[in-house]
Design an enzyme around this catalytic site. Sequence first.
Site, PDB file in Angstrom:
ATOM      1  N   HIS A 181      -0.007   2.634  -5.681  1.00 20.23           N
ATOM      2  CA  HIS A 181       0.178   3.240  -4.357  1.00 20.23           C
ATOM      3  C   HIS A 181       1.148   4.445  -4.724  1.00 20.23           C
ATOM      4  O   HIS A 181       2.117   4.251  -5.432  1.00 20.23           O
ATOM      5  CB  HIS A 181       0.845   2.115  -3.492  1.00 20.23           C
ATOM      6  CG  HIS A 181       0.168   1.079  -3.187  1.00 20.23           C
ATOM      7  ND1 HIS A 181      -0.825   0.999  -2.051  1.00 20.23           N
ATOM      8  CD2 HIS A 181       0.097  -0.420  -3.768  1.00 20.23           C
ATOM      9  CE1 HIS A 181      -1.404  -0.299  -2.332  1.00 20.23           C
ATOM     10  NE2 HIS A 181      -1.084  -0.865  -3.227  1.00 20.23           N
TER      11      HIS A 181
ATOM     12  N   ASP B 184      -1.522   5.565   3.432  1.00 21.34           N
ATOM     13  CA  ASP B 184      -1.102   4.442   2.958  1.00 21.34           C
ATOM     14  C   ASP B 184       0.498   4.576   2.788  1.00 21.34           C
ATOM     15  O   ASP B 184       1.130   5.619   2.218  1.00 21.34           O
ATOM     16  CB  ASP B 184      -1.538   4.560   1.494  1.00 21.34           C
ATOM     17  CG  ASP B 184      -1.106   3.405   0.723  1.00 21.34           C
ATOM     18  OD1 ASP B 184      -0.343   2.349   1.149  1.00 21.34           O
ATOM     19  OD2 ASP B 184      -1.352   3.253  -0.806  1.00 21.34           O
TER      20      ASP B 184
END
Length: 559
Positions: A370, A199
């Site tokens: 995130h 990610d």
Amino acid sequence: MKEAKDLNEKKIKIIPLGGLGKIGMNITAFEYEEQIIVVDCGISFPEEGMLGIDLVIPDVSYLIENREKVKAFFITHGHEDHIGALPYVLKEINVPIYATKLTQGLIELKLKEHNLITKVKRKVVRHGQTINLGSFRVEYIKTNHSIADSSALAISSPAGIIVHTGDFKIDYTPLFGETINLQRFAELGKKGVLALMCDSTNAQRAGFTVSEKIVANTFKSIFSENKKNRIIVATFASNVDRVQQIINTAFDFGRKVVIQGRSMINVIQVAVELEYMIIPENIIIDVEQMKNYPDNQLVIITTGSQGEAMAGLSRMADSTHRTISIRPGDQIIFSSTPIPGNEKAVSKVVNELAMKGAEVIYQDTHVSGHACQEELKLIYSLVRPKYAIPVHGEYKHLQAQQKIAKMMRIEDKNIFVLQSGNVLELSEKEGKIAGQVRAREIYVDGLGIGDVGNIVIRDRQMLAENGLIIIIIGLEKFSNHVVSGPDIISRGFVYVREADELMAKIKHNVQQSLECCMKKNKMDWGKIKATIKEDLSDYLWKEMKRNPFILPIIIEMDR
């Protein structure tokens, strides 16, 4: 020696069909010989210039062409950019879906809407479970994100192990559920990992992502400081843990909760049924019951944190909500950050709320789901991959993670910043981009899927920016003599009642074009229309520096 050489030459193809170079629309195919598995299948939301478009879904032509090879979809978590396109794609490629319990529950909501619930096989997976499917073995690994039940995947094939992190962060003190399973990442690293697909969303941000506990403390402060006012919280419907926090805080301060927004109501219902949320008794009330309680006993949880036109908060802000009106003193909490591209829409809603006397709060009311740079470095140090493949994000995000991978001593030649549609071929021996497949954006407009392309979007933009002039002319059958008109209709160009002189000049210009066509004996209607458009367009640009959409219509008539 021969067996070892053969092993090194076994190759796997990784084909991202979306999710690279932009936020959203995540979908990646993994192909080994005659078998394909697909990770995620998401949408992206329309950009500002995509007029009339509801959703953007990935082009899965490659999967359709290789339908017999596709074995299953493996879903990392339940956000729209990872599950939203499933109902559209499953109509073409009906294969089983593997996902954790909450993710599967959210997928089922979508399948019911599209009447697919009885047609698609769904299998619930637990963290730590491994699914064997032909040459592939897929293990689900517990991670933290802004939605419960998020997973990383360890995809084993004869070519090696690929770790796909999904969307993740490392939260050592999550409010609900367990921490990310870092031990399993380390075990895979010791075993040997061919590639890490990680990610990249926060790869530009230094340090660590803040824990959800910060938001919990902020909510307590806001509630304790506002004992007279109504509190309205806008957040993502899928952020189940955040909604649970808000409800818990409301309960602690003796407030009733009103839920607004169809997606919010649906997600909460699924989360409660699957026991991912616990709602205290009698805390939820219907919107009609709000009149029975003073403002200091009410909390409204609503959609609209991204400024979406039809969402609950947006309709409250522009006074189109049927039952809730913003009042001076309302405390409105934005518990999210704008998705790139939504900043203007969010700003518009904030200004409308402020003009109504509400106080808008967004400081420390959201933390990202995130991983930031230090968390990414930790994952790289545990997994120790041969190849690094940044995923999830715009090019600048992918590039930022490329730098992190270099920092973690992965060779330049083994880092692949891909574009959607690239075919990456990996073996223990080497990695290379070995081809390209089609990976366009497909626009969804109402019930139409793919029938609106770039040309239609360009026409819509021209109409929106410059307006429309329609020219209606009646021509005699066979002779092409003008029987009626030209009649001029303007929409979005000028207000006709205040532009008599301009309309007369436009009419004169069209008459001159018609006369020119007659003199040159142009009888083809297509050529007549083209001449009118070209001449009038040149005239309007010279006179006004404006370029409206010009639509000549010729009607065949008898004398």
